[in-house]
Structures are given as structure tokens and as C-alpha cells.
Design a protein around this motif. Structure first.
Motif, mmCIF file in Angstrom:
data_model
loop_
_atom_site.group_PDB
_atom_site.id
_atom_site.type_symbol
_atom_site.label_atom_id
_atom_site.label_comp_id
_atom_site.label_asym_id
_atom_site.label_seq_id
_atom_site.Cartn_x
_atom_site.Cartn_y
_atom_site.Cartn_z
ATOM 1 N N ASN A 112 11.331 11.218 5.326
ATOM 2 C CA ASN A 112 10.048 11.922 5.406
ATOM 3 C C ASN A 112 8.959 10.905 5.732
ATOM 4 O O ASN A 112 8.581 10.099 4.893
ATOM 5 N N THR B 77 5.979 11.801 6.566
ATOM 6 C CA THR B 77 4.680 12.431 6.306
ATOM 7 C C THR B 77 4.286 12.315 4.836
ATOM 8 O O THR B 77 3.318 12.932 4.405
ATOM 9 N N SER C 166 9.503 18.652 9.093
ATOM 10 C CA SER C 166 8.684 17.474 8.795
ATOM 11 C C SER C 166 9.522 16.216 8.642
ATOM 12 O O SER C 166 8.975 15.139 8.373
ATOM 13 N N LYS D 60 11.930 17.246 12.904
ATOM 14 C CA LYS D 60 10.786 16.767 13.667
ATOM 15 C C LYS D 60 11.215 15.697 14.656
ATOM 16 O O LYS D 60 10.737 15.667 15.804
#
Length: 226
Positions: free
Chosen positions: A72, A74, A126, A149
């Protein structure tokens, strides 16, 4: 008339071959660039985690040395957050194992996320999937269906074939090019850190190639040193 039909068939065949060749030769993003705000040094870090998944889950030198890490980017500043890893095993490829592992992690009622199945599916949009070798068409399709993503791979299918691996000669870029009807878009970055991923696939069919670190030659194959 028969001659015209034959000429038409040849023309259609040429167009088909030219289209397939053009799709296969589409350039990939330069893996040294900062893409989607993530610098190359960070990409290299997570590709090494995908390699390390082999030792963490199986062995530093399994025959099918396909490792995966799902990340991840983000979650804030820094390297990002590791969600799960996966490695090749009987009945499951590295990418499929990682997707299954991540689904279990994301939906575990005692885990840090505790998402519903639907929320977990949305969460993939994401996440970035790192795998140390280009995915086969089945796994590339699974990555697209999951809606990641980003998809980042190391060693290419062409290199695997050069090293003696039996592969279906359909590039991930071709699978992605044919998946434009899917709602989620996935950014593809290929051949990242190949100087470190290629050796994991170079010893299996070459008895003179050095084994990965922590392994030695035993009866013609590489095995973990005790």
C-alpha cells in the motif's frame, strides 16, 4: 475468385501478425523513473521483498522461484505498507497465493483491517503488486480482474524462455491491452531490478550457474544449506 480469397486470407493473417507484434513491442515505462510519485529506490526495495518472500515462505532456492509482495503506497510517506506476501507452491502461483493471502488479511475479523469481501475488493484499487518475474497470462488476468492500482514485475517472460523455462508467449502488456473493458485501470511497470531477479531463474536449467545465496548444489539442483 479462389486467388482473391487466398490473397484476402494472407492479408488478414499479415494484419493479425502485425497487430500482435505491435502489441508485444509496446514500450514499458522506464523503471528508473519516479512513477505515480514512487521513486525507483522504493520500487527496488519492494522487489527485494518479493524475492525475500521465497526464503520467508518456502526456501531461498525453490525450483519455481516466483515471489510476490503486495504493498500500500497510499498509507502515508516513506516506503509504504506491506499488506502480504506470496510464493510459488504446489497448486498456487506466487501472485495467486499473494492475492489469496491479502484477501484473508484484509477480511480477517481479528486483523488490522477487518474489511468485508466487497471492501477488500475495492481496496485492491489502492494496492501495488510486486512480483519478481513477469506473470503468465492466467496470473496477469487475475491481477487485472482484481483491479490493482499497479503491477510491477522483474524478470521478463522472454528472459525466462532464454533461461530454459517453458512459458506461454503472451506478454502481460498484451493481456492488459485486451482488458480495456474492465472498469479498473492498472499501471504496468516491467523489468524492474532484473540484475537481482534474473539469477533466481538462471540456475534451474544451467548446472554451471551459481546457486542463490544460502544454497548449494546437491545432485545437480540447488538446495538450502544446513
Amino acid at each position: 475468385m479462389a486467388g482473391m480469397k487466398a490473397l484476402l486470407r494472407l492479408s488478414l493473417l499479415w494484419v493479425s501478425i502485425a497487430t500482435q507484434t505491435a502489441a508485444h513491442q509496446q514500450p514499458l515505462a522506464d523503471s528508473r523513473l519516479a512513477i505515480n510519485g514512487v521513486p525507483f529506490a522504493t520500487r527496488a526495495y519492494w522487489m527485494r521483498v518479493a524475492n525475500q518472500a521465497l526464503s520467508d515462505l518456502v526456501s531461498p532456492c525453490p525450483f519455481g522461484a516466483f515471489g510476490t509482495a503486495i504493498v500500500n503506497h497510499t498509507s502515508g510517506e516513506g516506503l509504504g505498507e506491506l499488506v502480504c506476501i506470496g510464493a510459488n507452491s504446489i497448486g498456487s502461483t506466487g501472485e495467486i497465493a499473494a492475492i489469496n493471502n491479502c484477501t484473508a488479511v484484509l477480511t480477517s475479523p481479528t486483523g488490522p483491517y477487518n474489511l468485508t469481501a466487497s471492501q477488500a475488493q475495492t481496496a485492491f484499487k489502492s494496492l501495488s503488486l510486486y512480483t519478481n518475474a513477469e506473470s503468465c497470462p492466467m496470473c496477469a488476468s487475475a491481477i487485472r480482474w482484481a483491479g490493482f492500482k499497479e503491477y510491477i514485475y522483474g524478470t521478463s517472460i522472454d528472459t525466462l524462455i532464454e533461461k530454459g523455462w517453458g512459458q506461454i508467449r503472451i506478454a502481460s502488456a498484451d493481456v492488459f491491452a485486451a482488458s480495456y473493458d474492465l472498469s479498473a485501470a492498472t499501471r504496468l511497470m516491467g523489468e524492474v531490478l532484473t540484475n537481482e531477479t534474473d539469477p533466481y531463474f538462471a540456475w534451474q536449467y544451467d548446472p554451471e550457474y551459481a546457486c542463490p545465496v544460502g544454497c548449494g548444489r546437491q545432485k545437480g539442483s540447488c538446495a538450502k544449506m544446513k
